[in-house]
Each structure stands twice: as structure tokens, then as C-alpha cells.
Write a protein that holds these residues in place. Structure first.
Motif, PDB file in Angstrom:
ATOM      1  N   SER A  38      55.986  70.030  52.525  1.00  0.00           N
ATOM      2  CA  SER A  38      56.091  70.307  53.949  1.00  0.00           C
ATOM      3  C   SER A  38      56.468  71.777  54.054  1.00  0.00           C
ATOM      4  CB  SER A  38      57.142  69.414  54.620  1.00  0.00           C
ATOM      5  OG  SER A  38      58.442  69.836  54.273  1.00  0.00           O
ATOM      6  N   LYS A  39      56.753  72.251  55.244  1.00  0.00           N
ATOM      7  CA  LYS A  39      57.183  73.649  55.379  1.00  0.00           C
ATOM      8  C   LYS A  39      58.625  73.847  54.915  1.00  0.00           C
ATOM      9  CE  LYS A  39      54.002  75.239  58.816  1.00  0.00           C
ATOM     10  NZ  LYS A  39      53.782  76.394  59.644  1.00  0.00           N
ATOM     11  N   GLU A  40      59.384  72.742  54.750  1.00  0.00           N
ATOM     12  CA  GLU A  40      60.786  72.823  54.347  1.00  0.00           C
ATOM     13  C   GLU A  40      61.026  72.530  52.863  1.00  0.00           C
ATOM     14  OE1 GLU A  40      59.944  70.883  57.173  1.00  0.00           O
ATOM     15  OE2 GLU A  40      60.275  72.663  58.408  1.00  0.00           O
ATOM     16  N   TYR A  41      60.071  71.879  52.192  1.00  0.00           N
ATOM     17  CA  TYR A  41      60.248  71.576  50.763  1.00  0.00           C
ATOM     18  C   TYR A  41      58.900  71.350  50.090  1.00  0.00           C
ATOM     19  CZ  TYR A  41      59.258  66.695  51.722  1.00  0.00           C
ATOM     20  OH  TYR A  41      58.640  65.526  52.096  1.00  0.00           O
ATOM     21  N   MET A  42      58.883  71.528  48.773  1.00  0.00           N
ATOM     22  CA  MET A  42      57.716  71.197  47.953  1.00  0.00           C
ATOM     23  C   MET A  42      58.224  70.561  46.670  1.00  0.00           C
ATOM     24  SD  MET A  42      54.958  74.206  48.290  1.00  0.00           S
ATOM     25  CE  MET A  42      54.346  74.696  49.872  1.00  0.00           C
ATOM     26  N   VAL A  43      57.532  69.533  46.228  1.00  0.00           N
ATOM     27  CA  VAL A  43      57.860  68.877  44.967  1.00  0.00           C
ATOM     28  C   VAL A  43      56.657  69.043  44.050  1.00  0.00           C
ATOM     29  CG1 VAL A  43      58.508  66.728  43.830  1.00  0.00           C
ATOM     30  CG2 VAL A  43      59.359  67.212  46.136  1.00  0.00           C
ATOM     31  N   LEU A  44      56.888  69.659  42.885  1.00  0.00           N
ATOM     32  CA  LEU A  44      55.831  69.922  41.914  1.00  0.00           C
ATOM     33  C   LEU A  44      56.102  69.145  40.639  1.00  0.00           C
ATOM     34  CD1 LEU A  44      55.795  73.799  42.307  1.00  0.00           C
ATOM     35  CD2 LEU A  44      54.401  72.146  43.539  1.00  0.00           C
ATOM     36  N   ASN A  45      55.053  68.554  40.074  1.00  0.00           N
ATOM     37  CA  ASN A  45      55.191  67.838  38.810  1.00  0.00           C
ATOM     38  C   ASN A  45      54.968  68.816  37.666  1.00  0.00           C
ATOM     39  OD1 ASN A  45      53.779  66.312  36.433  1.00  0.00           O
ATOM     40  ND2 ASN A  45      55.045  64.832  37.530  1.00  0.00           N
ATOM     41  N   GLY A  47      55.326  67.797  34.362  1.00  0.00           N
ATOM     42  CA  GLY A  47      55.231  66.963  33.168  1.00  0.00           C
ATOM     43  C   GLY A  47      56.182  65.790  33.332  1.00  0.00           C
ATOM     44  N   ASP A  48      57.258  65.781  32.554  1.00  0.00           N
ATOM     45  CA  ASP A  48      58.245  64.705  32.649  1.00  0.00           C
ATOM     46  C   ASP A  48      59.235  64.914  33.783  1.00  0.00           C
ATOM     47  OD1 ASP A  48      57.091  63.471  30.499  1.00  0.00           O
ATOM     48  OD2 ASP A  48      58.476  64.312  29.032  1.00  0.00           O
ATOM     49  N   LEU A  49      59.286  66.109  34.340  1.00  0.00           N
ATOM     50  CA  LEU A  49      60.227  66.420  35.425  1.00  0.00           C
ATOM     51  C   LEU A  49      59.486  66.907  36.655  1.00  0.00           C
ATOM     52  CD1 LEU A  49      62.975  68.442  33.525  1.00  0.00           C
ATOM     53  CD2 LEU A  49      63.196  66.152  34.450  1.00  0.00           C
ATOM     54  N   ASN A  50      60.129  66.762  37.791  1.00  0.00           N
ATOM     55  CA  ASN A  50      59.634  67.337  39.033  1.00  0.00           C
ATOM     56  C   ASN A  50      60.556  68.463  39.454  1.00  0.00           C
ATOM     57  OD1 ASN A  50      57.459  65.598  39.301  1.00  0.00           O
ATOM     58  ND2 ASN A  50      58.621  64.110  40.496  1.00  0.00           N
ATOM     59  N   LEU A  51      59.999  69.503  40.034  1.00  0.00           N
ATOM     60  CA  LEU A  51      60.759  70.626  40.563  1.00  0.00           C
ATOM     61  C   LEU A  51      60.664  70.570  42.075  1.00  0.00           C
ATOM     62  CD1 LEU A  51      62.269  73.355  40.180  1.00  0.00           C
ATOM     63  CD2 LEU A  51      60.019  74.438  40.242  1.00  0.00           C
ATOM     64  N   LYS A  52      61.832  70.541  42.740  1.00  0.00           N
ATOM     65  CA  LYS A  52      61.868  70.541  44.199  1.00  0.00           C
ATOM     66  C   LYS A  52      62.292  71.925  44.661  1.00  0.00           C
ATOM     67  CE  LYS A  52      63.647  68.196  48.269  1.00  0.00           C
ATOM     68  NZ  LYS A  52      64.504  67.091  48.761  1.00  0.00           N
ATOM     69  N   ILE A  53      61.488  72.516  45.515  1.00  0.00           N
ATOM     70  CA  ILE A  53      61.757  73.823  46.097  1.00  0.00           C
ATOM     71  C   ILE A  53      62.070  73.585  47.565  1.00  0.00           C
ATOM     72  CG2 ILE A  53      60.823  76.104  46.601  1.00  0.00           C
ATOM     73  CD1 ILE A  53      58.843  75.513  44.217  1.00  0.00           C
ATOM     74  N   THR A  54      63.245  74.028  47.992  1.00  0.00           N
ATOM     75  CA  THR A  54      63.683  73.836  49.368  1.00  0.00           C
ATOM     76  C   THR A  54      63.781  75.196  50.051  1.00  0.00           C
ATOM     77  OG1 THR A  54      64.981  71.936  48.636  1.00  0.00           O
ATOM     78  CG2 THR A  54      65.469  72.782  50.813  1.00  0.00           C
ATOM     79  N   GLY A  55      63.368  75.254  51.311  1.00  0.00           N
ATOM     80  CA  GLY A  55      63.447  76.509  52.048  1.00  0.00           C
ATOM     81  C   GLY A  55      62.856  76.373  53.435  1.00  0.00           C
ATOM     82  N   GLU A  56      62.355  77.493  53.953  1.00  0.00           N
ATOM     83  CA  GLU A  56      61.756  77.526  55.279  1.00  0.00           C
ATOM     84  C   GLU A  56      60.396  78.210  55.196  1.00  0.00           C
ATOM     85  OE1 GLU A  56      64.658  79.779  57.396  1.00  0.00           O
ATOM     86  OE2 GLU A  56      65.975  78.066  57.699  1.00  0.00           O
ATOM     87  N   ASN A  57      59.455  77.720  55.984  1.00  0.00           N
ATOM     88  CA  ASN A  57      58.101  78.291  56.051  1.00  0.00           C
ATOM     89  C   ASN A  57      57.447  78.414  54.675  1.00  0.00           C
ATOM     90  OD1 ASN A  57      58.275  78.652  58.889  1.00  0.00           O
ATOM     91  ND2 ASN A  57      59.527  80.463  58.536  1.00  0.00           N
ATOM     92  N   LEU A  58      57.595  77.386  53.839  1.00  0.00           N
ATOM     93  CA  LEU A  58      57.011  77.404  52.493  1.00  0.00           C
ATOM     94  C   LEU A  58      55.508  77.186  52.554  1.00  0.00           C
ATOM     95  CD1 LEU A  58      59.678  75.300  50.572  1.00  0.00           C
ATOM     96  CD2 LEU A  58      59.491  77.787  50.716  1.00  0.00           C
ATOM     97  N   ILE A  74      62.943  80.925  50.318  1.00  0.00           N
ATOM     98  CA  ILE A  74      63.360  79.941  49.315  1.00  0.00           C
ATOM     99  C   ILE A  74      64.880  79.882  49.258  1.00  0.00           C
ATOM    100  CG2 ILE A  74      63.292  79.342  46.868  1.00  0.00           C
ATOM    101  CD1 ILE A  74      60.524  80.873  46.869  1.00  0.00           C
ATOM    102  N   LYS A  75      65.419  78.673  49.405  1.00  0.00           N
ATOM    103  CA  LYS A  75      66.873  78.487  49.396  1.00  0.00           C
ATOM    104  C   LYS A  75      67.378  77.808  48.138  1.00  0.00           C
ATOM    105  CE  LYS A  75      67.328  78.480  54.353  1.00  0.00           C
ATOM    106  NZ  LYS A  75      67.917  77.866  55.527  1.00  0.00           N
ATOM    107  N   LYS A  76      66.557  76.923  47.545  1.00  0.00           N
ATOM    108  CA  LYS A  76      67.067  76.166  46.395  1.00  0.00           C
ATOM    109  C   LYS A  76      65.925  75.684  45.519  1.00  0.00           C
ATOM    110  CE  LYS A  76      69.031  72.175  47.306  1.00  0.00           C
ATOM    111  NZ  LYS A  76      69.979  71.071  47.571  1.00  0.00           N
TER     112      LYS A  76
END
Length: 80
Positions: A38-45, A47-58, A74-76
Motif C-alpha cells: 500500500s502507500k503506507e507499507y510494502m512486504v517483500l519476500n 526467500g525464507d524471510l519477509n521484509l516489511k517497509i513502513t512509511g508514507e507515499n511508498l 521510509i520510517k522502518k
């Protein structure tokens, strides 16, 4: 204890690299797929882990050959 957890995370990521440019851009290589976004977060795979990027206007500026370029405020970054 924290070092063991970090080692486990690095073993699960494999050859992925994460480059953070200030709080406005992150480039991830060897990304398998975008799981959710969404514009507030992205979850990327990664491999065995997912990375969540939190912020605004992503925005995923590009997703080519497993390299993802995300821009916005990007906030987190967190492994989930």
C-alpha cells in the motif's frame, strides 16, 4: 543472544542486499516477490524471510530481475 538471532536472520536471507539511501529510497536485490503493498507499507519476500517497509507515499519505482527500488518517506525496515 542478539548475535545468535542476527546470525539466523543472515543465514535465511541468502544473497539478498539492502541499500538504504537516507530515508527516501531503498534498493533490495534478490527479492523473490512483492507479498503485499500500500502507500503506507510494502512486504517483500526475500526467500525464507519477509521484509516489511513502513512509511508514507511508498512507491515501487522498479522491479526488474529481482531488484526492487522503493521510494517514499521510509520510517522502518523490519524482518517478519
Amino acid at each position: 543472544m542478539k548475535l545468535n538471532r542476527l546470525k539466523a536472520v543472515s543465514e535465511n536471507i541468502n544473497s539478498c542486499t539492502i541499500e538504504l539511501f537516507s530515508n527516501t529510497r531503498v534498493i533490495i536485490t534478490d527479492c523473490k516477490c512483492v507479498v503485499d503493498y500500500s502507500k503506507e507499507y510494502m512486504v517483500l519476500n526475500l526467500g525464507d524471510l519477509n521484509l516489511k517497509i513502513t512509511g508514507e507515499n511508498l512507491v515501487a519505482d522498479s522491479f526488474v530481475f529481482g531488484q526492487t527500488d522503493i521510494k517514499g518517506n521510509i520510517k522502518k525496515l523490519e524482518f517478519i
